[in-house]
Every structure is written in structure tokens, then in C-alpha cells.
Design a protein around this motif. Structure first.
Motif, short mmCIF file in Angstrom:
data_model
loop_
_atom_site.label_atom_id
_atom_site.label_comp_id
_atom_site.label_asym_id
_atom_site.label_seq_id
_atom_site.Cartn_x
_atom_site.Cartn_y
_atom_site.Cartn_z
N SER A 146 38.04 36.99 24.18
CA SER A 146 37.82 35.56 25.18
C SER A 146 38.86 35.74 26.30
O SER A 146 38.43 35.41 27.53
N LEU A 147 39.92 36.26 25.93
CA LEU A 147 41.10 36.46 27.26
C LEU A 147 40.56 37.65 28.36
O LEU A 147 40.62 37.39 29.28
N ILE A 148 39.89 38.58 27.46
CA ILE A 148 39.39 39.71 28.46
C ILE A 148 38.09 39.11 29.19
O ILE A 148 37.93 39.52 30.32
N GLU A 149 37.36 38.46 28.45
CA GLU A 149 36.25 37.77 29.35
C GLU A 149 36.43 36.94 30.17
O GLU A 149 35.78 37.00 31.46
N ALA A 150 37.92 36.09 30.25
CA ALA A 150 38.31 35.35 31.23
C ALA A 150 38.74 36.05 32.41
O ALA A 150 38.43 35.74 33.19
N TRP A 151 39.34 37.18 31.95
CA TRP A 151 40.01 38.07 33.00
C TRP A 151 38.88 38.61 33.88
O TRP A 151 38.94 38.72 34.91
N ALA A 152 37.92 39.19 33.20
CA ALA A 152 36.77 39.87 33.74
C ALA A 152 35.96 38.90 34.72
O ALA A 152 35.69 39.12 35.96
N ALA A 153 35.76 37.59 34.34
CA ALA A 153 35.13 36.73 34.94
C ALA A 153 35.91 36.37 36.44
O ALA A 153 35.29 36.16 37.52
N GLU A 154 37.04 36.29 36.15
CA GLU A 154 37.99 35.71 37.37
C GLU A 154 38.04 36.84 38.29
O GLU A 154 37.94 36.75 39.77
N LYS A 155 38.24 38.23 37.74
CA LYS A 155 38.28 39.35 38.79
C LYS A 155 36.69 39.64 39.26
O LYS A 155 36.70 40.00 40.49
N GLU A 156 35.68 39.32 38.63
CA GLU A 156 34.52 39.59 39.24
C GLU A 156 34.30 38.40 40.40
O GLU A 156 33.79 38.99 41.45
N ALA A 157 34.75 37.24 40.13
CA ALA A 157 34.57 36.29 41.23
C ALA A 157 35.30 36.88 42.48
O ALA A 157 34.96 36.74 43.64
N TYR A 158 36.60 37.31 42.30
CA TYR A 158 37.44 37.94 43.32
C TYR A 158 36.65 38.90 44.00
O TYR A 158 36.71 39.18 45.28
N LEU A 159 36.12 39.92 43.28
CA LEU A 159 35.35 41.12 44.13
C LEU A 159 34.16 40.71 44.70
O LEU A 159 33.69 41.54 45.59
N ASN A 160 33.32 39.48 44.23
CA ASN A 160 32.33 39.11 44.89
C ASN A 160 32.74 38.22 46.35
O ASN A 160 31.69 38.06 47.16
N ILE A 161 33.88 38.03 46.51
CA ILE A 161 34.38 37.31 47.81
C ILE A 161 34.22 38.52 48.93
O ILE A 161 34.89 39.30 48.87
N ARG A 162 33.61 38.11 49.98
CA ARG A 162 33.67 38.96 51.25
C ARG A 162 34.67 38.19 51.90
O ARG A 162 34.51 37.12 52.88
N GLU A 163 35.77 38.79 52.15
CA GLU A 163 36.77 38.14 53.20
C GLU A 163 36.79 38.65 54.59
O GLU A 163 36.31 39.80 55.04
N ASP A 164 37.02 37.75 55.35
CA ASP A 164 36.95 38.19 57.00
C ASP A 164 38.45 38.73 57.14
O ASP A 164 39.42 38.45 56.66
N CYS A 165 38.27 39.94 57.80
CA CYS A 165 39.54 40.79 58.13
C CYS A 165 39.38 40.91 59.59
O CYS A 165 38.59 41.73 60.01
N ASP A 166 40.38 40.36 60.33
CA ASP A 166 40.28 40.13 61.78
C ASP A 166 41.57 41.10 62.24
O ASP A 166 41.75 41.44 63.51
N THR A 167 42.80 41.41 61.28
CA THR A 167 43.84 42.19 61.97
C THR A 167 44.03 43.44 61.03
O THR A 167 43.72 43.42 59.80
#
Length: 200
Positions: A146-167
């Protein structure tokens, strides 16, 4: 005549003791041949305690009622009236001895049944000890998964974010965060995931 009556009273005592011991033997056989439904370590240990109590009772019965029974039998078989006018001895002393021998055989049989029950209950304790350890490992496995699944879900959400990078500064920051993620992932794979597989 008084001697005869006293001897016959002793025979009655012998018969009563035989009946009492016989009833106890029947109840003991019932207990010793019953297989309890043991589904927990606590119940297995409780059943072992009950068997220990039975064995103590058996020892007490041998030292009290059975010993008293045999003493009465010896006294009746030895009792003999002699006078110048007559003699008298209990007519069937062998019946008393046969009853005592039968009881001795039944007590030996109870000992064998107790040994068998001890073996069965020892197996119950061993099985339930193993089952309890296995349940604990399964629970640990489930919690870690359960801990690993929660960690993986959190990291997947992070990796799916396309952040704007202007500097360049912001890009360096995001690369640092990504590098930290990779290090965390390696640690998770090397430690937590490996221990999860070991538990499984």
C-alpha cells in the motif's frame, strides 16, 4: 457374622470405587478421543493447558481413588475368620482382583490416548504458530504494498505534470527535482520493493 458383614461392606466400598473410577475413565476417554477445532494459537495453547490439567487429575486419581480401591481389595482378599467353630473367607476374591486389573489396563489405555492427544495438540500449536507468523508477514506485505502504491501514484502524478519552464534557473530547479525523484526511485526499488518481494 459381624466379621462377614464388615467384609461385605468393604466389598461394597470396592464396587463403589470401581464404579466411580469406571465413570471417570469413560469421561476421560471421551475427552481424550475428541478432536477440538483449533483455529488460533491461543486456542491451541488453551487446549494444551487443559490436557496438562487432565494429566495431573489422572495422576491424582491413581494416587487416591485407585490406590484406595486396591487397598480395600487387598484387605478383603486377606480377610479370613477362624474360630474353633467355623471359618469364613470372602467367596469370590478373584473378582476384586479382576476388577482392579481391568482398571489398571484402562489407566494404561488412557495414558496412550493422552500421548496421542499430546502429539495432536503439539501439532496444533506448531501449525498455529506458523500460521500466526505467516499472517503477520502477509499483513506486513500488504502494508508495504500500500505504501509503495501510494508513493507510485504520487510520483506518477508528478511525472505527468508538464511544467512551464521559462528561465534557466527554473529549468535547473526542475532538473534537480527530477534528479531527486530518480534517486528516490532507486532507493525505493533497491530497498522497499526488494523487501516487498522478500515478504511475498
Amino acid at each position: 457374622e459381624m466379621f462377614k458383614e464388615e467384609t461385605l461392606r468393604s466389598v461394597k466400598v470396592h464396587e463403589d470405587l470401581c464404579a466411580q473410577v469406571g465413570k471417570w475413565v469413560d469421561e476421560s476417554k471421551q475427552y481424550l478421543t475428541t478432536k477440538e477445532n483449533v483455529t488460533s494459537l491461543e486456542e491451541a495453547e488453551r487446549q494444551m493447558s487443559l490436557l496438562a490439567a487432565f494429566n495431573a487429575e489422572k495422576e491424582d486419581m491413581d494416587k487416591t481413588s485407585i490406590a484406595a480401591l486396591k487397598e480395600v481389595g487387598v484387605n478383603v482378599r486377606a480377610a479370613e475368620y477362624k474360630s474353633a467353630m467355623s471359618t469364613w473367607k470372602y467367596e469370590t476374591p478373584q473378582q476384586l482382583k479382576e476388577a482392579e486389573d481391568e482398571i489398571d489396563g484402562l489407566v494404561v489405555e488412557l495414558g496412550g490416548l493422552s500421548e496421542k492427544k499430546t502429539a495432536v495438540l503439539t501439532d496444533d500449536v506448531d501449525r498455529e504458530t506458523f500460521a500466526q507468523k505467516t499472517r503477520l508477514l502477509a499483513d506486513q506485505h500488504s502494508q508495504k504494498a500500500s505504501l509503495i502504491e501510494a508513493w507510485a501514484a504520487e510520483k506518477e502524478a508528478y511525472l505527468n505534470i508538464r511544467e512551464d519552464c521559462d528561465t534557466e534557473e527554473h529549468a535547473q530547479f526542475l532538473l534537480g527535482v527530477l534528479s531527486a525523484y530518480r534517486g528516490e526511485k532507486e532507493n525505493m526499488t533497491a530497498a522497499d520493493l526488494a523487501s516487498l518481494k522478500t515478504l511475498g
